[in-house]
Design an enzyme around this catalytic site. Sequence first.
Site, PDB file in Angstrom:
ATOM      1  N   ARG A   1     -21.404   3.780 -60.996  1.00  0.00           N
ATOM      2  CA  ARG A   1     -20.153   3.396 -61.669  1.00  0.00           C
ATOM      3  C   ARG A   1     -20.267   3.562 -63.186  1.00  0.00           C
ATOM      4  O   ARG A   1     -19.325   4.006 -63.845  1.00  0.00           O
ATOM      5  CB  ARG A   1     -19.827   1.928 -61.377  1.00  0.00           C
ATOM      6  CG  ARG A   1     -19.262   1.664 -60.006  1.00  0.00           C
ATOM      7  CD  ARG A   1     -18.994   0.180 -59.863  1.00  0.00           C
ATOM      8  NE  ARG A   1     -18.350  -0.145 -58.610  1.00  0.00           N
ATOM      9  CZ  ARG A   1     -17.986  -1.373 -58.271  1.00  0.00           C
ATOM     10  NH1 ARG A   1     -18.218  -2.393 -59.077  1.00  0.00           N
ATOM     11  NH2 ARG A   1     -17.394  -1.592 -57.111  1.00  0.00           N
TER      12      ARG A   1
ATOM     13  N   GLU B   1     -23.960  22.902 -80.357  1.00  0.00           N
ATOM     14  CA  GLU B   1     -24.282  24.017 -81.258  1.00  0.00           C
ATOM     15  C   GLU B   1     -24.262  23.545 -82.711  1.00  0.00           C
ATOM     16  O   GLU B   1     -25.141  23.873 -83.502  1.00  0.00           O
ATOM     17  CB  GLU B   1     -23.270  25.161 -81.083  1.00  0.00           C
ATOM     18  CG  GLU B   1     -23.255  25.799 -79.697  1.00  0.00           C
ATOM     19  CD  GLU B   1     -22.291  25.107 -78.739  1.00  0.00           C
ATOM     20  OE1 GLU B   1     -22.112  23.874 -78.846  1.00  0.00           O
ATOM     21  OE2 GLU B   1     -21.739  25.809 -77.871  1.00  0.00           O
TER      22      GLU B   1
END
Length: 339
Positions: free
Chosen positions: A189, A56
């Site tokens: 991973r 935001e």
Amino acid sequence: MPDDSAIQAALARAVTIAARGPEHGPNPRVGCVIIAEDGTTLGEGWHRGAGTPHAEVAAIADARSAGRDVRGATAVVTLEPCAHTGRTGPCVDALTQAGVAQVRYAVPDPGDASSGGAAVLNERGIPAVHVPDAGASALTRRWVTAMRLRRPYVIAKWASTLDGRMAAADGTSVWITGDEARDHAHHVRAGVDAIAVGTGTVRADDPRLSARPGGEESAHQPLRAVIGQSETTGAQVWRDANAIALRTRDPHEALAILHAREVRTLVVEGGPTVLSALVREGLVDEVNAYIAPALLGAGPSAIEDLGIGTMSSALRGQDVNFQPLGADILVTAHFSRGL
Ligand SMILES: NC(=O)c1ccc[n+]([C@@H]2O[C@H](COP(=O)([O-])OP(=O)(O)OC[C@H]3O[C@@H](n4cnc5c(N)ncnc54)[C@H](OP(=O)(O)O)[C@@H]3O)[C@@H](O)[C@H]2O)c1
């Protein structure tokens, strides 16, 4: 106010840009698009990882840097704006101060500290309304699970033969699958916070447990965790400080320790003892099974006795996906209540 199609288009864009953020780390991937009444984009932003501005705030900054006024505008966010001060300030305050008129968000925030942002905005006279998903929940699935269950999202990963063997009778398991499957596992991973194995796997295989997608060490290396009470001194996992010994056989305790270290996504790469213990306790959210067209006829299977005696009691996954990887196949399945 922008119409529903403008909101949905902005949300789809917010999902796209959110995916640019890192998969790993303590915070979720979030995107925000601020639109005018006619649906025109005024600013957009995404979260780039812990300690950096939330989506935001990044979107407000983007609009300002382009000289666009967001007062009276609509902020469309993939996740409910946070209401707390963590490494950065509350997004509800940033939105309020910027003069945004309303907020639309796709995924409610389940975090203990960060939730409640919509209620705060509503109290301040800024309507914050939950809207249909548009792909946002897939983006936050792991983080939401970790927040809700107060433990890492657990991916159980293994390589097995067609007859379900995870190792040969002599204990060797290098390599069941081919290069493409192993490279895929390295990409997985590179996107998680930690990798765990049991002490038995450390002793049998002495794995490095590093993320090497494309053969290169990735910039982000997950924490290496070894579960079990015995010593594995001298093994490759202990080559630097990015490793932890979880000296317990209690999978709940192991996950609690990792949760306290802000591990949100954990890949457990075996062996069968540790994987089966997690499954028995209902602690597996996703399975990544790499299956090779090979037969062994003997050797441990990936999952040991679960006490299931009849077909109707089988644990079954949802959202199942299949991906060919060279001669092998990856099957992924989700288990919404934990396996
Ligand atoms: N194909 C694959 O994907 C794959 C992957 C990994 C391993 N493997 C193979 O798996 C074999 C090793 O299997 P493993 O089952 O011995 O390995 P493991 O699951 O990695 O380790 C087992 C050890 O972990 C400890 N432990 C942790 N939690 C436990 C629990 N809830 N219950 C009991 N013990 C617990 C125990 O040791 P402590 O005494 O230290 O507590 C136990 O002996 C090797 O042959 C290896 O090559 C295959």
